[in-house]
Design a protein around this motif. Structure first.
Motif, PDB file in Angstrom:
ATOM      1  N   CYS A 329     -12.584  10.908  -2.253  1.00  0.00           N
ATOM      2  CA  CYS A 329     -12.889   9.708  -3.079  1.00  0.00           C
ATOM      3  C   CYS A 329     -13.001   8.486  -2.185  1.00  0.00           C
ATOM      4  O   CYS A 329     -13.833   7.611  -2.412  1.00  0.00           O
ATOM      5  N   PHE A 330     -12.124   8.401  -1.170  1.00  0.00           N
ATOM      6  CA  PHE A 330     -12.143   7.237  -0.279  1.00  0.00           C
ATOM      7  C   PHE A 330     -13.349   7.316   0.650  1.00  0.00           C
ATOM      8  O   PHE A 330     -14.010   6.322   0.915  1.00  0.00           O
ATOM      9  N   GLU A 331     -13.626   8.527   1.115  1.00  0.00           N
ATOM     10  CA  GLU A 331     -14.745   8.700   2.037  1.00  0.00           C
ATOM     11  C   GLU A 331     -16.068   8.356   1.345  1.00  0.00           C
ATOM     12  O   GLU A 331     -16.875   7.580   1.870  1.00  0.00           O
ATOM     13  N   ASN A 333     -16.555   6.448  -0.989  1.00  0.00           N
ATOM     14  CA  ASN A 333     -16.625   5.006  -1.274  1.00  0.00           C
ATOM     15  C   ASN A 333     -16.466   4.157  -0.018  1.00  0.00           C
ATOM     16  O   ASN A 333     -16.184   2.950  -0.113  1.00  0.00           O
ATOM     17  N   LYS A 334     -16.662   4.792   1.149  1.00  0.00           N
ATOM     18  CA  LYS A 334     -16.640   4.069   2.434  1.00  0.00           C
ATOM     19  C   LYS A 334     -15.440   3.136   2.566  1.00  0.00           C
ATOM     20  O   LYS A 334     -15.556   1.979   2.978  1.00  0.00           O
ATOM     21  N   THR A 335     -14.257   3.660   2.180  1.00  0.00           N
ATOM     22  CA  THR A 335     -13.052   2.836   2.253  1.00  0.00           C
ATOM     23  C   THR A 335     -12.034   3.552   3.128  1.00  0.00           C
ATOM     24  O   THR A 335     -11.696   4.708   2.870  1.00  0.00           O
ATOM     25  N   SER A 336     -11.586   2.848   4.176  1.00  0.00           N
ATOM     26  CA  SER A 336     -10.664   3.547   5.065  1.00  0.00           C
ATOM     27  C   SER A 336      -9.231   3.349   4.592  1.00  0.00           C
ATOM     28  O   SER A 336      -8.882   2.347   3.965  1.00  0.00           O
ATOM     29  N   ILE A 337      -8.430   4.364   4.894  1.00  0.00           N
ATOM     30  CA  ILE A 337      -7.024   4.381   4.478  1.00  0.00           C
ATOM     31  C   ILE A 337      -6.179   3.906   5.657  1.00  0.00           C
ATOM     32  O   ILE A 337      -6.401   4.314   6.789  1.00  0.00           O
ATOM     33  N   ASP A 338      -5.202   3.028   5.382  1.00  0.00           N
ATOM     34  CA  ASP A 338      -4.314   2.568   6.455  1.00  0.00           C
ATOM     35  C   ASP A 338      -3.068   3.431   6.568  1.00  0.00           C
ATOM     36  O   ASP A 338      -2.667   3.841   7.629  1.00  0.00           O
ATOM     37  N   MET A 339      -2.431   3.659   5.445  1.00  0.00           N
ATOM     38  CA  MET A 339      -1.123   4.327   5.472  1.00  0.00           C
ATOM     39  C   MET A 339      -1.042   5.306   4.319  1.00  0.00           C
ATOM     40  O   MET A 339      -1.677   5.104   3.278  1.00  0.00           O
ATOM     41  N   ILE A 340      -0.278   6.373   4.495  1.00  0.00           N
ATOM     42  CA  ILE A 340      -0.157   7.359   3.422  1.00  0.00           C
ATOM     43  C   ILE A 340       1.254   7.942   3.416  1.00  0.00           C
ATOM     44  O   ILE A 340       1.825   8.194   4.489  1.00  0.00           O
ATOM     45  N   THR A 341       1.829   8.119   2.229  1.00  0.00           N
ATOM     46  CA  THR A 341       3.111   8.831   2.124  1.00  0.00           C
ATOM     47  C   THR A 341       2.967   9.829   0.979  1.00  0.00           C
ATOM     48  O   THR A 341       2.273   9.563   0.001  1.00  0.00           O
ATOM     49  N   THR A 342       3.629  10.975   1.110  1.00  0.00           N
ATOM     50  CA  THR A 342       3.499  11.990   0.059  1.00  0.00           C
ATOM     51  C   THR A 342       4.869  12.482  -0.387  1.00  0.00           C
ATOM     52  O   THR A 342       5.846  12.398   0.372  1.00  0.00           O
ATOM     53  N   SER A 343       4.921  12.988  -1.605  1.00  0.00           N
ATOM     54  CA  SER A 343       6.102  13.712  -2.080  1.00  0.00           C
ATOM     55  C   SER A 343       5.563  14.903  -2.853  1.00  0.00           C
ATOM     56  O   SER A 343       4.343  15.097  -2.919  1.00  0.00           O
ATOM     57  N   GLU A 344       6.448  15.676  -3.456  1.00  0.00           N
ATOM     58  CA  GLU A 344       5.980  16.864  -4.158  1.00  0.00           C
ATOM     59  C   GLU A 344       5.148  16.495  -5.380  1.00  0.00           C
ATOM     60  O   GLU A 344       4.297  17.254  -5.812  1.00  0.00           O
ATOM     61  N   VAL A 345       5.395  15.307  -5.943  1.00  0.00           N
ATOM     62  CA  VAL A 345       4.690  14.969  -7.179  1.00  0.00           C
ATOM     63  C   VAL A 345       3.652  13.858  -7.035  1.00  0.00           C
ATOM     64  O   VAL A 345       2.945  13.549  -7.978  1.00  0.00           O
ATOM     65  N   GLY A 346       3.583  13.275  -5.881  1.00  0.00           N
ATOM     66  CA  GLY A 346       2.628  12.173  -5.790  1.00  0.00           C
ATOM     67  C   GLY A 346       2.261  11.814  -4.362  1.00  0.00           C
ATOM     68  O   GLY A 346       2.891  12.272  -3.404  1.00  0.00           O
ATOM     69  N   VAL A 347       1.218  11.002  -4.272  1.00  0.00           N
ATOM     70  CA  VAL A 347       0.815  10.517  -2.960  1.00  0.00           C
ATOM     71  C   VAL A 347       0.491   9.021  -3.102  1.00  0.00           C
ATOM     72  O   VAL A 347      -0.111   8.599  -4.082  1.00  0.00           O
ATOM     73  N   SER A 348       0.975   8.218  -2.148  1.00  0.00           N
ATOM     74  CA  SER A 348       0.668   6.783  -2.139  1.00  0.00           C
ATOM     75  C   SER A 348      -0.185   6.487  -0.916  1.00  0.00           C
ATOM     76  O   SER A 348       0.102   6.961   0.180  1.00  0.00           O
ATOM     77  N   ILE A 349      -1.220   5.705  -1.153  1.00  0.00           N
ATOM     78  CA  ILE A 349      -2.206   5.418  -0.100  1.00  0.00           C
ATOM     79  C   ILE A 349      -2.429   3.918  -0.073  1.00  0.00           C
ATOM     80  O   ILE A 349      -2.475   3.287  -1.129  1.00  0.00           O
ATOM     81  N   LYS A 355     -13.315  -3.484  -2.129  1.00  0.00           N
ATOM     82  CA  LYS A 355     -14.677  -3.599  -2.670  1.00  0.00           C
ATOM     83  C   LYS A 355     -14.978  -2.485  -3.689  1.00  0.00           C
ATOM     84  O   LYS A 355     -15.609  -2.718  -4.705  1.00  0.00           O
ATOM     85  N   HIS A 356     -14.518  -1.268  -3.376  1.00  0.00           N
ATOM     86  CA  HIS A 356     -14.850  -0.139  -4.261  1.00  0.00           C
ATOM     87  C   HIS A 356     -13.624   0.372  -5.006  1.00  0.00           C
ATOM     88  O   HIS A 356     -13.585   1.543  -5.394  1.00  0.00           O
ATOM     89  N   LEU A 357     -12.639  -0.507  -5.197  1.00  0.00           N
ATOM     90  CA  LEU A 357     -11.387  -0.070  -5.827  1.00  0.00           C
ATOM     91  C   LEU A 357     -11.627   0.566  -7.201  1.00  0.00           C
ATOM     92  O   LEU A 357     -11.076   1.636  -7.501  1.00  0.00           O
ATOM     93  N   ASP A 358     -12.458  -0.073  -8.031  1.00  0.00           N
ATOM     94  CA  ASP A 358     -12.671   0.450  -9.394  1.00  0.00           C
ATOM     95  C   ASP A 358     -13.257   1.865  -9.357  1.00  0.00           C
ATOM     96  O   ASP A 358     -12.807   2.753 -10.089  1.00  0.00           O
ATOM     97  N   GLU A 359     -14.247   2.066  -8.489  1.00  0.00           N
ATOM     98  CA  GLU A 359     -14.864   3.400  -8.386  1.00  0.00           C
ATOM     99  C   GLU A 359     -13.832   4.423  -7.912  1.00  0.00           C
ATOM    100  O   GLU A 359     -13.745   5.533  -8.442  1.00  0.00           O
ATOM    101  N   ILE A 360     -13.034   4.028  -6.908  1.00  0.00           N
ATOM    102  CA  ILE A 360     -12.037   4.954  -6.366  1.00  0.00           C
ATOM    103  C   ILE A 360     -11.055   5.355  -7.465  1.00  0.00           C
ATOM    104  O   ILE A 360     -10.769   6.536  -7.676  1.00  0.00           O
ATOM    105  N   VAL A 361     -10.539   4.341  -8.185  1.00  0.00           N
ATOM    106  CA  VAL A 361      -9.540   4.617  -9.232  1.00  0.00           C
ATOM    107  C   VAL A 361     -10.146   5.520 -10.306  1.00  0.00           C
ATOM    108  O   VAL A 361      -9.528   6.500 -10.736  1.00  0.00           O
TER     109      VAL A 361
END
Ligand code: ADP
Ligand code: ASP
Ligand code: MG
Length: 439
Positions: A329-331, A333-349, A355-361
């Protein structure tokens, strides 16, 4: 050959230009990259804003004001009336161009980029003329003839190397100082473009890499990379040595002294980068090289305007391919990711370009429950963060005991640990880190 870059404050007045001239004239051949005089690029942005808003009258007022400022600098900078006249004629071309945009009905990104390029064209012309008046063998090395970005906005290294060599070969052999413009370039369509705000550092590093310089020097208004952001924390101190990776992390995560991507070309060629202070040339500054000083936390920086996107999906996270779909989804929408953390139930990015936040969401909603936190900040602590250094990350985490932390990232590289906090908590987080780690 060395490449020396002087930022806006370093060429911010007639006196500063004279100081720079004194600093660079030591009889050795060098390439000197100059920014626009401080404040000029902001003024050029302001002029463009008025022109976008179809307000040529206000644009003209700002241009007249800028013109008057430059006339004053000319009066103070040169000794001979003939040189003053020559400088006035040269700058008249720049101001004529600026004024021509106020008479035209069309104003697009293309015209804006042409306006933004005038600051560096003027500062380099002025310093070069001053050096020539002083009898120094100085010439202009025109950046628009060799500096180029490709269709993706990335520097075209092969083109830069080939054309920079060609330009150098055209100039007299006995030249001592080649003066070139920072920041400005041409794009894949041969239009005037730029390397983004603060991009003169990037020019210096790309030029240094292209000529395989023995050293790249970034001269600015502070004595090197400090161990925290001096704009928000008192009592910060310069760091004597940084590794390329540490410097790259700090620059990317907000240390304004360096353009985010400027370490990469120097690192690829193994060229040391020295950060030096024009106001205090004897100060040792910071040396950035391959050398790694072990067992030390070096510095802290903060990057603003971060958005955190969380995707929660207990059902899918552990399934094959879930993260791939999220990343796609990020690729797309040509949006680069800075940081990422994951758990068993979720991922935060985190992202810094919304610019393309609405499309990504919208796309991410196919895979789970999505929530957004805006106005966040990444705090980056750089240094020897090897996992063998027992207790280092604990020390950093403890420093933030009083600050609500939204995300923590450790182990992605051996060089940093990063946190996401609310923008409102940035200053107290930076101060807490300084007092726990460096005092
Ligand atoms: P130039 O115009 O020379 O490119 P900049 O304004 O871009 O200069 O960068 C220098 C400024 O960076 C300093 O005046 C300082 O306020 C700011 N800065 C932010 N973080 C740091 C840091 N960690 N160390 C040194 N300077 C920093
Ligand atoms: N003059 C440009 C700017 O103000 C580039 C630079 O100074 O590095 O962003
Ligand atoms: Mg800068």
């Amino acid at each position: 050959m060395k490449v020396l870059k002087f930022g806006g404050t370093s060429v911010g007045s007639a006196q500063r230009m004279k100081d720079v001239a004194k600093l660079i004239c030591d009889g050795r051949k060098k390439i000197v990259v100059l920014s626009a005089m401080s404040g000029t690029t902001n003024t050029l942005v302001e002029i463009s804003d008025y022109l976008y808003k179809k307000n040529p009258v206000s644009a003209n007022e700002v241009i007249n004001h800028l013109d008057a400022k430059y006339q004053q600098v000319i009066d103070e900078l040169y000794q001979k009336e003939a040189t003053k006249q020559q400088a006035r004629e040269t700058l008249k071309t720049n101001f004529d161009l600026l004024r021509s945009f106020t008479k035209s009905a069309i104003f697009t990104l293309f015209e804006e980029k042409s306006i933004l390029s005038q600051g560096e064209l003027m500062s380099t012309a002025m310093v070069n003329l001053y050096l020539q008046e002083q009898g120094v063998k100085s010439v202009l090395l025109p950046a628009l003839e060799y500096m180029r970005i490709d269709k993706n906005g990335e520097p075209d290294s092969a083109y830069i190397r080939e054309h920079l060599q060609k330009e150098l070969a055209k100039l007299p052999d006995n030249t001592e100082i080649y003066i070139t413009q920072g920041f400005i370039c041409r794009n894949a369509y041969n239009e005037v473009d730029n390397l983004q705000r603060g991009g003169s550092d990037y020019t210096a590093s790309l030029v240094g890499a292209a000529v395989k310089a023995e050293e790249i020097q970034i001269w600015t208004d502070i004595d090197g990379m400090h161990n925290n952001d001096p704009r928000f924390v008192e009592g910060t101190k310069p760091v004597a040595k940084l590794n390329f990776e540490e410097a790259a992390e700090l620059a990317y995560f907000g240390a304004k002294i360096l353009h985010p991507t400027c370490i990469q070309p120097a690192k690829l060629e193994g060229i040391p980068v020295r950060l030096l202070n024009t106001m205090d040339p004897q100060a040792p500054g910071t040396l950035i090289s391959n050398e790694m000083i072990r067992h030390e936390i070096k510095a802290v920086a903060a990057k603003d305007n971060i958005t955190v996107i969380k995707i929660k999906s207990g059902r899918m996270l552990l399934a094959y391919g879930f993260l791939r779909k999220v990343f796609e989804c990020f690729e797309s929408n040509k949006t680069s990711i800075d940081m990422i953390t994951t758990s068993e139930v979720g991922v935060s990015i985190t992202i810094d370009n919304t610019k393309h936040l609405d499309e990504i969401v919208n796309e991410l909603k196919k895979f789970g429950t999505v929530s957004i936190d805006k106005d966040m900040v990444i705090i980056c602590v750089a240094g020897d963060m090897d996992s063998e250094n027992v207790g280092f990350q604990a020390k950093v985490v403890n420093a933030l005991a009083e600050v609500p932390v939204r995300m923590i990232s450790y182990g992605g590289s051996n060089y940093n640990v990063s946190f996401v906090v609310k923008a409102g908590d940035k200053v107290r987080a930076l101060q807490a880190l300084s007092s726990h780690l460096f005092n």
